[in-house]
Structure formats: structure tokens, C-alpha cells
Design a protein around this motif. Structure first.
Motif, PDB file in Angstrom:
ATOM      1  N   SER A  59      -4.476   4.925   7.098  1.00  0.00           N
ATOM      2  CA  SER A  59      -4.476   5.437   5.721  1.00  0.00           C
ATOM      3  C   SER A  59      -4.794   4.289   4.766  1.00  0.00           C
ATOM      4  N   GLY A  60      -4.987   4.640   3.498  1.00  0.00           N
ATOM      5  CA  GLY A  60      -5.181   3.609   2.484  1.00  0.00           C
ATOM      6  C   GLY A  60      -3.922   2.779   2.299  1.00  0.00           C
ATOM      7  N   THR A  61      -2.788   3.449   2.324  1.00  0.00           N
ATOM      8  CA  THR A  61      -1.518   2.738   2.179  1.00  0.00           C
ATOM      9  C   THR A  61      -1.361   1.702   3.295  1.00  0.00           C
ATOM     10  N   ASP A  62      -1.663   2.123   4.528  1.00  0.00           N
ATOM     11  CA  ASP A  62      -1.566   1.182   5.647  1.00  0.00           C
ATOM     12  C   ASP A  62      -2.586   0.056   5.531  1.00  0.00           C
ATOM     13  N   SER A  63      -3.743   0.328   4.954  1.00  0.00           N
ATOM     14  CA  SER A  63      -4.735  -0.750   4.818  1.00  0.00           C
ATOM     15  C   SER A  63      -4.164  -1.856   3.932  1.00  0.00           C
ATOM     16  N   LEU A  64      -3.413  -1.469   2.888  1.00  0.00           N
ATOM     17  CA  LEU A  64      -2.787  -2.459   2.002  1.00  0.00           C
ATOM     18  C   LEU A  64      -1.638  -3.166   2.720  1.00  0.00           C
ATOM     19  N   PHE A  65      -0.793  -2.376   3.373  1.00  0.00           N
ATOM     20  CA  PHE A  65       0.368  -2.924   4.078  1.00  0.00           C
ATOM     21  C   PHE A  65      -0.063  -3.913   5.169  1.00  0.00           C
ATOM     22  N   PHE A  84       0.296   0.050 -13.889  1.00  0.00           N
ATOM     23  CA  PHE A  84      -0.338   1.364 -14.009  1.00  0.00           C
ATOM     24  C   PHE A  84      -1.317   1.563 -12.860  1.00  0.00           C
ATOM     25  N   THR A  85      -0.840   2.182 -11.790  1.00  0.00           N
ATOM     26  CA  THR A  85      -1.675   2.504 -10.624  1.00  0.00           C
ATOM     27  C   THR A  85      -0.924   3.559  -9.840  1.00  0.00           C
ATOM     28  N   TYR A  86      -1.526   4.023  -8.736  1.00  0.00           N
ATOM     29  CA  TYR A  86      -0.812   4.954  -7.879  1.00  0.00           C
ATOM     30  C   TYR A  86       0.292   4.195  -7.136  1.00  0.00           C
ATOM     31  N   ALA A  87       1.407   4.882  -6.896  1.00  0.00           N
ATOM     32  CA  ALA A  87       2.582   4.231  -6.318  1.00  0.00           C
ATOM     33  C   ALA A  87       2.320   3.576  -4.962  1.00  0.00           C
ATOM     34  N   VAL A 130      -5.283  -6.405  -6.765  1.00  0.00           N
ATOM     35  CA  VAL A 130      -6.124  -5.890  -7.850  1.00  0.00           C
ATOM     36  C   VAL A 130      -6.467  -4.440  -7.518  1.00  0.00           C
ATOM     37  N   VAL A 131      -6.298  -3.548  -8.467  1.00  0.00           N
ATOM     38  CA  VAL A 131      -6.647  -2.143  -8.230  1.00  0.00           C
ATOM     39  C   VAL A 131      -7.860  -1.797  -9.103  1.00  0.00           C
ATOM     40  N   HIS A 132      -8.869  -1.218  -8.496  1.00  0.00           N
ATOM     41  CA  HIS A 132     -10.044  -0.763  -9.258  1.00  0.00           C
ATOM     42  C   HIS A 132      -9.795   0.696  -9.617  1.00  0.00           C
ATOM     43  N   GLU A 156      -7.827  -6.456  -2.741  1.00  0.00           N
ATOM     44  CA  GLU A 156      -8.422  -5.449  -3.620  1.00  0.00           C
ATOM     45  C   GLU A 156      -8.059  -4.046  -3.130  1.00  0.00           C
ATOM     46  N   ASP A 157      -7.416  -3.276  -3.980  1.00  0.00           N
ATOM     47  CA  ASP A 157      -7.147  -1.874  -3.675  1.00  0.00           C
ATOM     48  C   ASP A 157      -8.339  -1.062  -4.189  1.00  0.00           C
ATOM     49  N   CYS A 158      -9.216  -0.683  -3.240  1.00  0.00           N
ATOM     50  CA  CYS A 158     -10.461   0.014  -3.578  1.00  0.00           C
ATOM     51  C   CYS A 158     -10.364   1.502  -3.257  1.00  0.00           C
ATOM     52  N   PHE A 196      -9.375   0.262   1.616  1.00  0.00           N
ATOM     53  CA  PHE A 196      -9.914   1.580   1.260  1.00  0.00           C
ATOM     54  C   PHE A 196      -9.082   2.706   1.852  1.00  0.00           C
ATOM     55  N   SER A 197      -9.059   3.815   1.136  1.00  0.00           N
ATOM     56  CA  SER A 197      -8.464   5.053   1.639  1.00  0.00           C
ATOM     57  C   SER A 197      -9.584   6.060   1.843  1.00  0.00           C
ATOM     58  N   PHE A 198      -9.455   6.857   2.894  1.00  0.00           N
ATOM     59  CA  PHE A 198     -10.390   7.965   3.102  1.00  0.00           C
ATOM     60  C   PHE A 198      -9.666   9.307   3.033  1.00  0.00           C
ATOM     61  N   THR A 201      -9.673  13.736  -0.685  1.00  0.00           N
ATOM     62  CA  THR A 201     -10.212  13.912  -2.045  1.00  0.00           C
ATOM     63  C   THR A 201     -10.805  12.644  -2.649  1.00  0.00           C
ATOM     64  N   LYS A 202     -10.782  11.530  -1.918  1.00  0.00           N
ATOM     65  CA  LYS A 202     -11.380  10.295  -2.462  1.00  0.00           C
ATOM     66  C   LYS A 202     -12.906  10.431  -2.490  1.00  0.00           C
ATOM     67  N   ASN A 203     -13.586   9.498  -3.118  1.00  0.00           N
ATOM     68  CA  ASN A 203     -15.049   9.601  -3.210  1.00  0.00           C
ATOM     69  C   ASN A 203     -15.699   9.649  -1.823  1.00  0.00           C
ATOM     70  N   HIS A 328      -3.055  11.301 -13.897  1.00  0.00           N
ATOM     71  CA  HIS A 328      -3.014  10.074 -13.090  1.00  0.00           C
ATOM     72  C   HIS A 328      -2.721   8.895 -14.013  1.00  0.00           C
ATOM     73  N   TYR A 329      -1.520   8.466 -14.283  1.00  0.00           N
ATOM     74  CA  TYR A 329      -0.245   8.845 -13.706  1.00  0.00           C
ATOM     75  C   TYR A 329       0.767   8.897 -14.831  1.00  0.00           C
ATOM     76  N   PRO A 330       1.684   9.828 -14.830  1.00  0.00           N
ATOM     77  CA  PRO A 330       2.548  10.007 -15.999  1.00  0.00           C
ATOM     78  C   PRO A 330       3.636   8.933 -16.168  1.00  0.00           C
TER      79      PRO A 330
END
Ligand SMILES: *Cc1c(COP(=O)(O)O)cnc(C)c1O
Length: 387
Positions: A59-65, A84-87, A130-132, A156-158, A196-198, A201-203, A328-330
Motif C-alpha cells: 500500500s501507499g502507507t506501507d511504502s512510507l513506513f 495538512f495532509t492525509y493521516a 514532503v507531501v505533494h 517524498e509522499d507522491c 506511491f499509493s495505487f 481512486t488515485k491517479n 480533503h481534509y477537515p
């Protein structure tokens, strides 16, 4: 009229004739985990991003971890991350035992404010994440400079920015090698790693969970390969406390097909964003997104701001009119209950807090029709003019 927030069926219709035989072949071979398609996709995606290596993960989360683990970041360490980014960005830091240290964002790009990074650095700081955000590149040049000066890793969180390009004005360095930021390059190729996350719903999205770390460093690649597969060096030699975090073959096969469409789909998102920008440009209390000169935005999210406390009412009215809208995101991360013990309080990151209270995301997916965009615009105009 109904306008969903996203319509993945439009994508599927475009690719289904290519996907079906490829999947059939995998089912027959029974080659389900880390199969042939995975190593091919790793090569192709790394190549697309302009780096040497890719390591497919769960997952994207695991790619960061796993990227943080590959740099031995853990207990006692600190990692700077935008408030200000996704948790998932900061959760990945927390999983390692390291402490997320939040930093405010810029009002125009919604990305980390490079000028504020230095004051968050302590003796324990090991990296900057860094989050894009939304598909727009963060301003990498000054970030590379700070990281170089303080000997910090850049992760980089892409996850929202597949295919986004960045171009600076100078030649920077990340400590080891020169980085020509004066040439336009894909995000993920500037830092020590790009993550990266796949998520569907990502691009660039798979048919389930998936992620990848890209890197120019062979040692980092080897460490990541080990970490994602039980920490093993070969079949029976476990040299580290590794994990089960692998990209499966079916997802890689889907992603290989979809990668050929990424440019077309990103261009379509951009075209849709430009339509919204034009049609909403002079509407009172509405702020359309800014595309910075250094970034080629890929509009994972088209985030509109509504001034004067009008956001929540606008969201309600859009929903009442059959329009898919998401925030995104309150709540910025420093005010999330999970991070209460870090001791942050309201007012610490004023820009993040204000943007969180003003943004809403409109449907911008590839395949949305111009009539649908017109309808969304019409409803927004009704809302702001009636207030
Ligand atoms: C989606 C996302 C993630 C997490 O990716 P998953 O594949 O859902 O784990 C991380 N960071 C950002 C900015 C994201 O948008």
C-alpha cells in the motif's frame, strides 16, 4: 443531474479488453505474489519516474513506513511532516516509533512551507516527509537545501501526484549527488525515496491495495526488498524483522496496462480543472486552486475554497443537488485526537487550520462531461449568491 465524485467504470471500459487476457494468464499460471508482472512493473514505473529502482509493496502507507525503516528511523527520532495532509503520512511515521513533527503549509500551494522547516529541526530530526498534496509538487529546491544543510533524508509522499513534474531554477544537492532542479522531472525523483499509493481512486490505481517505493540507491532497494518479504535475504535466512508487504501480481498487471493511459488521464484532469477555474474565476467568496510556476499539477484533487464560513453549507447544498463532494481534509493532523499527547493546540498552524475549514473537493475525474461541470458550477453560483 447526478455527478458522482469519481467514476471508475469509465476507466474500466477503456482498458477491459487489454486487462482480461492478462489476468486470465495470471490465473492459469497461479503466479500470484511478486510474480513476473511485479518485477516488470517495478522497472517500468521507476523508468517512468526517471529513477533506477522500484520496489512494489502492499500500500501507499506501507511504502512510507518501509522507506522510513530502510533508513533505520525509529524510537527517539523525529520526522518533519506537513500538518495538512492525509493521516497516512504521519501514521507511517508513528508506526516506526518515531515522532511526527508538524509544520505549517503555504497558503497558495497547500504544501509544506519550506521557510518554516528549519525551526522544527532538533538534534533528533532524521528526515523530512514532503507531501505533494492534491497532485501539485511541493517546492523541492529550498527543501533540498535545508535537508542538505542538516543532513536529513527526504521522503517524498507522491500518493496523490503520479506523473506530476517539478522544475526549479538552480542546481541543488541532496548530500550525495547533484540534483539538477533546473530540469523538469517527475516528483519522487528528487528525494532519497519517492513513495506511491495505487489505491483504486488515485491517479494510477489498481484493483485493490498497492504501493511502491522508488529510489536511485541500490542499497536502499535491497533493504526494501528484504523488509517487504519477512526480512529474508534468501528463502530461509532472516536477517531483519521484516514484514509481509508485497505487491501482488494481479495488481501489477492492471497497473502495467493503466500506466500507458496515465498521461492521457492526467491531461484530462487538468483540462477539467481549467474549465472549473475559468467558469468559477469571478465568483465571490470562491478561491480556485493555483498552479505554481515550478509545478505541473495533476489534479488528483480539485480543491476549491469557500470564504466567510460558507464551506459547510456549500458541501450540504452540493450533496442535496446530487453532486459528489468530499473534504480533503477537515481536521489538520496536529488537532487529531490520536496526536493529543504530542501537545499541539489550536492556533499552532494557522494556515493549515484555515485551509482545512475552507476547502472542498469537486469531481474532476477523467471522463466527467462538460455538462456535468457546468451543472456543478451552476449549483455553486446559486449557493454563494443566496448567502
Ligand atoms: C492515499 C494516500 C496515502 C496512503 O496510501 P494507501 O495506499 O491508501 O495506504 C498516503 N499519503 C497520501 C497523501 C495519500 O493521499
Amino acid at each position: 443531474m447526478e455527478v458522482p465524485f469519481i467514476d471508475l467504470d469509465i476507466q474500466y471500459e477503456e482498458i477491459k479488453n487489454e486487462i482480461k487476457p492478462v489476468l486470465e494468464n495470471i490465473y492459469k499460471k497461479g503466479d500470484f505474489i511478486l510474480g513476473e508482472e511485479v518485477s516488470q512493473f517495478e522497472k517500468e514505473f521507476a523508468d517512468y519516474c526517471g529513477v533506477d529502482y522500484g520496489v512494489g509493496v502492499n500500500s501507499g502507507t506501507d511504502s512510507l513506513f518501509l522507506a522510513l525503516k530502510a533508513f533505520d528511523i525509529g524510537e527517539g527520532d523525529e520526522v518533519i511532516v506537513p500538518a495538512f495532509t492525509y493521516a497516512a503520512s504521519s501514521l507511517a511515521i508513528s508506526y516506526t516509533g518515531a515522532k511526527p513533527v508538524f509544520c505549517d503549509i503555504k497558503e497558495d500551494s497547500y504544501n509544506i512551507n519550506p521557510e518554516l522547516i528549519e525551526e522544527e529541526i532538533t538534534d533528533n530530526t532524521k528526515a523530512i516527509m514532503v507531501v505533494h498534496l492534491y497532485g501539485q509538487a511541493a517546492d523541492m529546491e529550498p527543501i533540498l537545501e535545508v535537508a542538505d544543510k542538516h543532513n536529513l533524508k527526504i521522503i517524498e509522499d507522491c500518493a496523490q501526484a503520479h506523473g506530476c513534474l517539478y522544475r526549479g531554477t538552480q542546481i541543488g544537492t541532496n548530500g550525495k549527488e547533484q540534483i539538477n532542479t533546473d530540469k523538469e522531472r517527475k516528483v519522487g525523483s528528487f528525494g532519497d525515496v519517492g513513495c506511491f499509493s495505487f489505491y483504486p481512486t488515485k491517479n494510477l490505481g489498481s484493483f485493490g491495495d498497492g504501493g511502491m517505493v522508488i529510489t536511485k540507491d541500490k542499497e536502499v532497494r535491497d533493504k526494501l526488498r528484504m523488509l517487504r518479504n519477512y526480512g529474508r535475504k534468501d528463502k530461509y535466512h532472516h536477517v531483519d524483522i521484516g514484514y509481509n508487504s508485497r505487491l501482488d501480481t494481479v495488481q501489477a498487471a492492471v497497473l502495467r496496462v493503466k500506466l500507458n493511459y496515465l498521461k492521457e488521464w492526467n491531461d484530462e484532469r487538468k483540462k477539467n480543472a481549467k474549465l472549473y477555474n475559468k467558469k468559477l474565476s469571478s465568483v465571490q467568496d470562491v478561491i480556485t486552486p493555483t498552479e505554481k510556476e515550478y509545478s505541473r499539477h495533476v489534479y488528483h484533487v480539485y480543491a476549491l475554497r469557500i470564504k466567510n464560513d460558507g464551506r459547510d453549507k456549500a458541501v450540504e447544498k452540493l450533496k442535496d443537488n446530487g453532486i459528489g463532494v468530499i473534504i480533503h481534509y477537515p481536521i489538520p493532523l496536529h488537532l487529531q485526537p490520536v496526536y493529543e499527547d504530542l501537545g499541539y493546540k489550536k492556533g499552532d498552524f494557522p494556515v493549515s487550520e484555515r485551509i482545512a475549514s475552507e476547502v472542498l473537493s469537486l469531481p474532476v475525474y477523467p471522463g466527467i462531461k462538460e455538462e456535468q461541470i457546468d451543472y456543478v458550477v451552476k449549483v455553486i453560483k446559486q449557493i454563494v449568491h443566496s448567502s
